[in-house]
Motif scaffolding. Structure first.
Motif, mmCIF file in Angstrom:
data_model
loop_
_atom_site.group_PDB
_atom_site.id
_atom_site.type_symbol
_atom_site.label_atom_id
_atom_site.label_comp_id
_atom_site.label_asym_id
_atom_site.label_seq_id
_atom_site.Cartn_x
_atom_site.Cartn_y
_atom_site.Cartn_z
ATOM 1 N N ILE A 11 -4.288 -47.919 -84.737
ATOM 2 C CA ILE A 11 -4.093 -46.741 -83.878
ATOM 3 C C ILE A 11 -4.841 -45.602 -84.566
ATOM 4 O O ILE A 11 -4.366 -45.057 -85.562
ATOM 5 C CB ILE A 11 -2.595 -46.413 -83.723
ATOM 6 C CG1 ILE A 11 -1.823 -47.632 -83.193
ATOM 7 C CG2 ILE A 11 -2.403 -45.204 -82.806
ATOM 8 C CD1 ILE A 11 -0.316 -47.462 -83.224
ATOM 9 N N ASN A 47 0.297 -42.657 -77.355
ATOM 10 C CA ASN A 47 1.639 -43.134 -77.711
ATOM 11 C C ASN A 47 2.669 -42.009 -77.677
ATOM 12 O O ASN A 47 3.754 -42.153 -78.231
ATOM 13 C CB ASN A 47 1.624 -43.728 -79.127
ATOM 14 C CG ASN A 47 0.906 -45.047 -79.161
ATOM 15 O OD1 ASN A 47 0.953 -45.797 -78.190
ATOM 16 N ND2 ASN A 47 0.224 -45.324 -80.255
ATOM 17 N N HIS A 64 8.764 -44.998 -75.358
ATOM 18 C CA HIS A 64 8.578 -46.386 -74.909
ATOM 19 C C HIS A 64 9.168 -47.363 -75.913
ATOM 20 O O HIS A 64 9.388 -47.039 -77.084
ATOM 21 C CB HIS A 64 7.090 -46.703 -74.704
ATOM 22 C CG HIS A 64 6.283 -46.662 -75.979
ATOM 23 N ND1 HIS A 64 5.888 -45.478 -76.572
ATOM 24 C CD2 HIS A 64 5.810 -47.647 -76.770
ATOM 25 C CE1 HIS A 64 5.204 -45.741 -77.681
ATOM 26 N NE2 HIS A 64 5.149 -47.053 -77.831
ATOM 27 N N ASP A 90 7.998 -51.112 -77.395
ATOM 28 C CA ASP A 90 6.693 -51.774 -77.452
ATOM 29 C C ASP A 90 6.642 -53.035 -76.583
ATOM 30 O O ASP A 90 7.570 -53.872 -76.613
ATOM 31 C CB ASP A 90 6.348 -52.178 -78.897
ATOM 32 C CG ASP A 90 5.935 -50.985 -79.746
ATOM 33 O OD1 ASP A 90 5.460 -49.987 -79.188
ATOM 34 O OD2 ASP A 90 6.096 -51.080 -80.979
ATOM 35 N N LEU A 104 5.000 -50.202 -88.898
ATOM 36 C CA LEU A 104 3.921 -49.212 -88.771
ATOM 37 C C LEU A 104 3.656 -48.587 -90.137
ATOM 38 O O LEU A 104 4.592 -48.125 -90.798
ATOM 39 C CB LEU A 104 4.355 -48.127 -87.779
ATOM 40 C CG LEU A 104 3.333 -47.093 -87.345
ATOM 41 C CD1 LEU A 104 2.233 -47.740 -86.495
ATOM 42 C CD2 LEU A 104 4.010 -45.981 -86.518
ATOM 43 N N THR A 151 6.641 -39.214 -85.907
ATOM 44 C CA THR A 151 7.082 -40.183 -84.906
ATOM 45 C C THR A 151 8.593 -40.024 -84.739
ATOM 46 O O THR A 151 9.300 -39.747 -85.712
ATOM 47 C CB THR A 151 6.736 -41.628 -85.318
ATOM 48 O OG1 THR A 151 5.338 -41.693 -85.618
ATOM 49 C CG2 THR A 151 7.049 -42.626 -84.220
ATOM 50 N N TRP A 172 10.933 -50.891 -87.132
ATOM 51 C CA TRP A 172 11.981 -50.637 -86.143
ATOM 52 C C TRP A 172 12.353 -51.892 -85.377
ATOM 53 O O TRP A 172 11.544 -52.795 -85.196
ATOM 54 C CB TRP A 172 11.628 -49.513 -85.198
ATOM 55 C CG TRP A 172 10.430 -49.667 -84.313
ATOM 56 C CD1 TRP A 172 10.406 -50.168 -83.050
ATOM 57 C CD2 TRP A 172 9.079 -49.258 -84.605
ATOM 58 N NE1 TRP A 172 9.146 -50.097 -82.539
ATOM 59 C CE2 TRP A 172 8.304 -49.545 -83.469
ATOM 60 C CE3 TRP A 172 8.456 -48.666 -85.723
ATOM 61 C CZ2 TRP A 172 6.939 -49.284 -83.408
ATOM 62 C CZ3 TRP A 172 7.100 -48.403 -85.666
ATOM 63 C CH2 TRP A 172 6.365 -48.710 -84.515
ATOM 64 N N HIS A 216 10.495 -45.232 -78.975
ATOM 65 C CA HIS A 216 9.847 -44.324 -79.923
ATOM 66 C C HIS A 216 8.686 -43.625 -79.235
ATOM 67 O O HIS A 216 8.244 -44.025 -78.157
ATOM 68 C CB HIS A 216 9.360 -45.085 -81.164
ATOM 69 C CG HIS A 216 8.378 -46.162 -80.852
ATOM 70 N ND1 HIS A 216 8.761 -47.402 -80.388
ATOM 71 C CD2 HIS A 216 7.029 -46.192 -80.907
ATOM 72 C CE1 HIS A 216 7.690 -48.144 -80.182
ATOM 73 N NE2 HIS A 216 6.613 -47.438 -80.476
ATOM 74 N N ALA A 252 5.065 -41.007 -80.524
ATOM 75 C CA ALA A 252 4.359 -40.175 -81.498
ATOM 76 C C ALA A 252 4.376 -38.732 -81.002
ATOM 77 O O ALA A 252 4.490 -38.479 -79.805
ATOM 78 C CB ALA A 252 2.919 -40.658 -81.647
ATOM 79 N N ARG A 301 -5.686 -39.154 -87.372
ATOM 80 C CA ARG A 301 -4.465 -39.861 -87.798
ATOM 81 C C ARG A 301 -4.700 -41.343 -87.550
ATOM 82 O O ARG A 301 -4.993 -41.744 -86.422
ATOM 83 C CB ARG A 301 -3.277 -39.362 -86.984
ATOM 84 C CG ARG A 301 -1.937 -40.053 -87.274
ATOM 85 C CD ARG A 301 -0.912 -39.404 -86.355
ATOM 86 N NE ARG A 301 0.455 -39.846 -86.516
ATOM 87 C CZ ARG A 301 1.004 -40.846 -85.823
ATOM 88 N NH1 ARG A 301 0.281 -41.541 -84.955
ATOM 89 N NH2 ARG A 301 2.285 -41.135 -85.981
ATOM 90 N N MET A 303 -3.005 -45.176 -88.087
ATOM 91 C CA MET A 303 -1.835 -45.989 -88.405
ATOM 92 C C MET A 303 -2.206 -47.453 -88.148
ATOM 93 O O MET A 303 -3.046 -47.739 -87.289
ATOM 94 C CB MET A 303 -0.653 -45.627 -87.490
ATOM 95 C CG MET A 303 -0.400 -44.151 -87.282
ATOM 96 S SD MET A 303 0.136 -43.272 -88.756
ATOM 97 C CE MET A 303 1.877 -43.671 -88.770
ATOM 98 N N ARG A 344 -0.351 -51.230 -87.197
ATOM 99 C CA ARG A 344 0.931 -51.779 -86.730
ATOM 100 C C ARG A 344 0.884 -53.298 -86.674
ATOM 101 O O ARG A 344 -0.096 -53.865 -86.179
ATOM 102 C CB ARG A 344 1.268 -51.227 -85.348
ATOM 103 C CG ARG A 344 2.705 -51.523 -84.931
ATOM 104 C CD ARG A 344 3.006 -50.967 -83.553
ATOM 105 N NE ARG A 344 2.730 -51.935 -82.520
ATOM 106 C CZ ARG A 344 2.676 -51.658 -81.213
ATOM 107 N NH1 ARG A 344 2.893 -50.435 -80.788
ATOM 108 N NH2 ARG A 344 2.428 -52.609 -80.336
HETATM 109 C C1 SIN Z 1 3.546 -46.828 -81.552
HETATM 110 O O1 SIN Z 1 3.788 -46.312 -80.460
HETATM 111 O O2 SIN Z 1 3.697 -48.025 -81.752
HETATM 112 C C2 SIN Z 1 3.029 -45.982 -82.695
HETATM 113 C C3 SIN Z 1 3.658 -44.660 -82.765
HETATM 114 C C4 SIN Z 1 2.903 -43.715 -83.655
HETATM 115 O O3 SIN Z 1 1.672 -43.813 -83.736
HETATM 116 O O4 SIN Z 1 3.529 -42.845 -84.249
#
Ligand code: SIN
Length: 286
Positions: free
Chosen positions: A87, A97, A101, A103, A116, A128, A250, A257, A259, A268, A270, A272
């Motif tokens: 991401i 994001n 939602h 996942d 993550l 997040t 999670w 969750h 962002a 940024r 990330m 996952r």
């Molecule tokens: C996600 O929605 O899986 C990632 C959330 C994020 O990037 O903080």
């Protein structure tokens, strides 16, 4: 602060969230340690680890201790480890994001959990938030709980993802069309029972749930509007401010969750790993 055999746990809020101290996720974990991490996840729904230094390969290996991994049909993947989704948000690719939602509910067996890791962070922002869907369910009145328990909803990949953004290239269009063809709409209960704890939780979300079956269109829309607002009440939510080396794990079966989209023009990144789960079900009490 409570203690398991192998680590310390600091609870962050009554409904959801705990910080786990004393675990190095880069090291191969014993079955006992994996069991304790699973117990902490079930108890707190999202658990955080600080100061980790694990490679995408180690992230994949850790996640695989909890089940088979999902390959996302659209998001970019790590070249060497396709189970690791990337991401990467910046001015030319703002986050998508930033809506509540759960996942990948667009498949028959949505993930049991996601892991993550923060790779590149803005100087500030880009937090997040997670919300407990069992706390959200428990807070409903008994008549509303009973009404929801009889319902099912359609979750649809194509409702969430459009060809927009990929339409610029032939390869992008083909990837999108293949993903739509391979992910037809699926039906899940509106309230699901957690397969390990038995807890009930709301299992519709604003991103993937197209409509509630059996209701008229305006009834479905009104109910979804109510539920989408209800699930994000601060009493059900924990917010994590990322620092370099942080990892979140999670339980995707009873959380949502999102962002926080406040960090542009900074970048940024990330990564996952997404662990597949089982088919959601609702079991009425006898
Ligand atoms: C996600 O929605 O899986 C990632 C959330 C994020 O990037 O903080």
């Amino acid at each position: 602060m409570t203690r398991s055999n192998s680590f310390q746990i600091e609870v962050l809020s009554p409904a959801i969230g705990a910080l786990v101290r004393g675990v190095n996720l880069a090291e191969p974990a014993s079955d006992d340690l994996i069991g304790e991490i699973r117990s902490a996840l079930l108890a707190h729904k999202v658990i955080f680890f600080e100061g980790q230094d694990f490679t995408p390969g180690q992230q994949r290996d850790f996640a695989a201790r909890f089940g088979d991994l999902h390959l996302h049909p659209l998001y970019d993947r790590n070249d060497a480890h396709p189970e690791i989704m990337i991401i990467d948000n910046h001015v030319d690719n703002p986050t998508d994001n930033n809506f509540w939602h759960t996942d990948v509910t667009f498949i028959e067996t949505p993930p049991m959990g996601s892991i993550l890791a923060a790779r590149t962070l803005p100087p500030t922002g880009g937090d997040t938030m997670w919300a407990s869907m069992s706390a959200a369910y428990d807070a409903l009145s008994a008549p509303m709980q009973r009404f929801l328990e009889g319902l099912e909803a359609i979750h649809d990949f194509a409702y969430a993802f459009t060809a927009q953004g990929l339409a610029g290239s032939q390869a992008g269009r083909e990837r999108y069309e293949k993903a739509v063809a391979e992910n037809p709409p699926v039906t899940h209960p509106v309230v699901r029972c957690h397969p390990e704890t038995g807890q009930r939780g709301i299992f519709v979300n604003s991103v993937f749930t197209r409509r509630i079956k059996g209701l008229r269109r305006e009834e479905s829309q009104a109910l979804m509007t109510f539920l989408n607002a209800h699930v994000q009440k601060p009493e059900f939510v924990v917010r994590w401010r990322w620092r370099s080396g942080d990892v979140a794990f999670w339980d995707n079966r009873n959380t949502q969750h999102r962002a926080v989209d406040d960090f542009l023009p900074h970048r940024r990144i990330m990564t996952r790993a997404t662990v597949l789960g089982d088919r959601p079900f609702f079991a009425p009490t006898a």
